[in-house]
Scaffold this motif. Structure first.
Motif, mmCIF file in Angstrom:
data_model
loop_
_atom_site.group_PDB
_atom_site.id
_atom_site.type_symbol
_atom_site.label_atom_id
_atom_site.label_comp_id
_atom_site.label_asym_id
_atom_site.label_seq_id
_atom_site.Cartn_x
_atom_site.Cartn_y
_atom_site.Cartn_z
ATOM 1 N N LYS A 28 12.952 126.097 100.054
ATOM 2 C CA LYS A 28 14.343 126.012 99.582
ATOM 3 C C LYS A 28 15.308 126.411 100.692
ATOM 4 O O LYS A 28 15.031 127.359 101.432
ATOM 5 C CB LYS A 28 14.551 126.921 98.370
ATOM 6 N N ASN A 49 13.488 125.288 94.743
ATOM 7 C CA ASN A 49 14.196 125.921 93.629
ATOM 8 C C ASN A 49 15.379 125.139 93.103
ATOM 9 O O ASN A 49 15.854 125.433 92.015
ATOM 10 C CB ASN A 49 14.768 127.277 94.046
ATOM 11 N N SER A 193 6.877 136.913 99.968
ATOM 12 C CA SER A 193 6.766 137.504 101.308
ATOM 13 C C SER A 193 6.664 139.032 101.270
ATOM 14 O O SER A 193 5.933 139.626 102.050
ATOM 15 C CB SER A 193 7.952 137.086 102.186
ATOM 16 N N GLY A 210 8.201 132.090 101.305
ATOM 17 C CA GLY A 210 9.309 131.425 101.985
ATOM 18 C C GLY A 210 9.628 132.095 103.304
ATOM 19 O O GLY A 210 9.328 131.585 104.385
ATOM 20 N N THR A 211 10.252 133.264 103.217
ATOM 21 C CA THR A 211 10.761 133.978 104.390
ATOM 22 C C THR A 211 9.713 134.147 105.502
ATOM 23 O O THR A 211 10.016 133.953 106.676
ATOM 24 C CB THR A 211 11.283 135.363 103.958
ATOM 25 N N ARG A 217 16.657 133.278 104.808
ATOM 26 C CA ARG A 217 17.586 132.260 104.288
ATOM 27 C C ARG A 217 19.017 132.722 104.453
ATOM 28 O O ARG A 217 19.293 133.922 104.422
ATOM 29 C CB ARG A 217 17.294 132.010 102.799
HETATM 30 C C1 LIG Z 1 12.463 132.051 96.922
HETATM 31 C C2 LIG Z 1 11.257 132.242 96.069
HETATM 32 C C3 LIG Z 1 10.017 132.591 96.632
HETATM 33 C C4 LIG Z 1 9.824 132.914 98.106
HETATM 34 O O1 LIG Z 1 10.382 134.151 98.401
HETATM 35 P P1 LIG Z 1 10.218 134.838 99.844
HETATM 36 O O2 LIG Z 1 10.547 136.267 99.581
HETATM 37 O O3 LIG Z 1 11.179 134.175 100.752
HETATM 38 O O4 LIG Z 1 8.808 134.652 100.276
HETATM 39 C C5 LIG Z 1 8.925 132.669 95.777
HETATM 40 N N1 LIG Z 1 9.034 132.446 94.457
HETATM 41 C C6 LIG Z 1 10.208 132.114 93.875
HETATM 42 C C7 LIG Z 1 10.247 131.871 92.416
HETATM 43 C C8 LIG Z 1 11.347 132.017 94.670
HETATM 44 O O5 LIG Z 1 12.520 131.714 94.066
#
Ligand SMILES: *Cc1c(COP(=O)(O)O)cnc(C)c1O
Length: 218
Positions: A28, A49, A193, A210-211, A217
């Motif tokens: 995302k 997302n 993360s 993600g991170t 982000r």
């Molecule tokens: C953004 C998100 C993640 C990833 O989060 P990070 O902390 O960047 O790894 C995982 N699950 C959901 C539901 C998210 O919205």
């Protein structure tokens, strides 16, 4: 990707095989070019997302073999797009959305779904309460265009490792109960993360990262 090594290390630390833990790369806010780069490094499973942002990337990357997972909050006016463009949904927690996704899924294969469970019972967090889980699982099993795969949880933010584990352990209990009634259930989507190691320690089968892959982000 470093994160794969981290998953392997965490798995072996807790006596698990790294093959039991799938990596969902949460892309995302990041452009299609970043997804393409991760794809070239061997990543095939991506989480998004925001429906409209995701569809632009899904269309742009349609040449690549990618499994797309919707992990954001579901809005009724977006269910048709989710049912059409995604392979998985992790955030299903109400009957109305389940019925809409089922009737709007026209693809040949059913939409894979995880029920989002609210384990910390915080008012601000979405998800189904544990007491409604078994009934909702039965409802999904009656919808032919949905395939129930497991549960997803986002515990309250917590930096203490033991407290992180405690919340994930509660999700794992619910997962095992569902699994005992339905052997097709194979997915426990937990760990981000900041709490991946605790999630792997407690039995996660899919971490959503993600991170740690794409950076911070905006
Ligand atoms: C953004 C998100 C993640 C990833 O989060 P990070 O902390 O960047 O790894 C995982 N699950 C959901 C539901 C998210 O919205």
């Amino acid at each position: 990707m470093d994160i794969r090594r981290q998953i392997a290390d965490d798995a072996s630390l807790y006596g698990r095989s790294p093959d039991e833990i799938q990596l969902l790369a949460v892309s995302k806010t990041f452009p299609a070019s970043d997804i393409q780069q991760a794809w070239q490094a061997g990543q095939r499973r991506f989480g998004e997302n925001y429906v409209d942002e995701a569809i632009v990337k899904i269309q742009e990357l349609s040449d690549l073999q990618i499994e797309w997972h919707y992990i954001g909050p579901i809005q009724s006016n977006k269910t048709k797009k989710i049912a059409t463009y995604f392979d998985w949904v992790h955030s299903l927690s109400n009957e109305k959305h389940a019925r809409r996704l089922n009737s709007q899924r026209e693809n040949n294969t059913p939409l894979n779904v995880c029920i989002q469970v609210n384990i910390s019972n915080e008012e601000s967090k979405s998800g189904l309460t544990v007491s409604s889980l078994a009934d909702f699982a039965r409802l999904i099993n009656d919808l032919p265009q949905l395939k129930l795969r497991g549960i997803m949880g986002i515990p309250a933010k917590e930096t203490d490792f033991d407290k992180q584990r405690h919340a994930f352990a509660a999700l794992t209990d619910e997962f095992r109960k569902l699994q005992s009634d339905d052997p097709d259930i194979d997915t426990l989507s937990m760990g981000m993360s900041g709490d991946m190691q605790a999630a792997i320690a407690e039995g996660s089968t899919m971490v959503r990262i993600g991170t740690a892959i794409f950076g911070k982000r905006q």
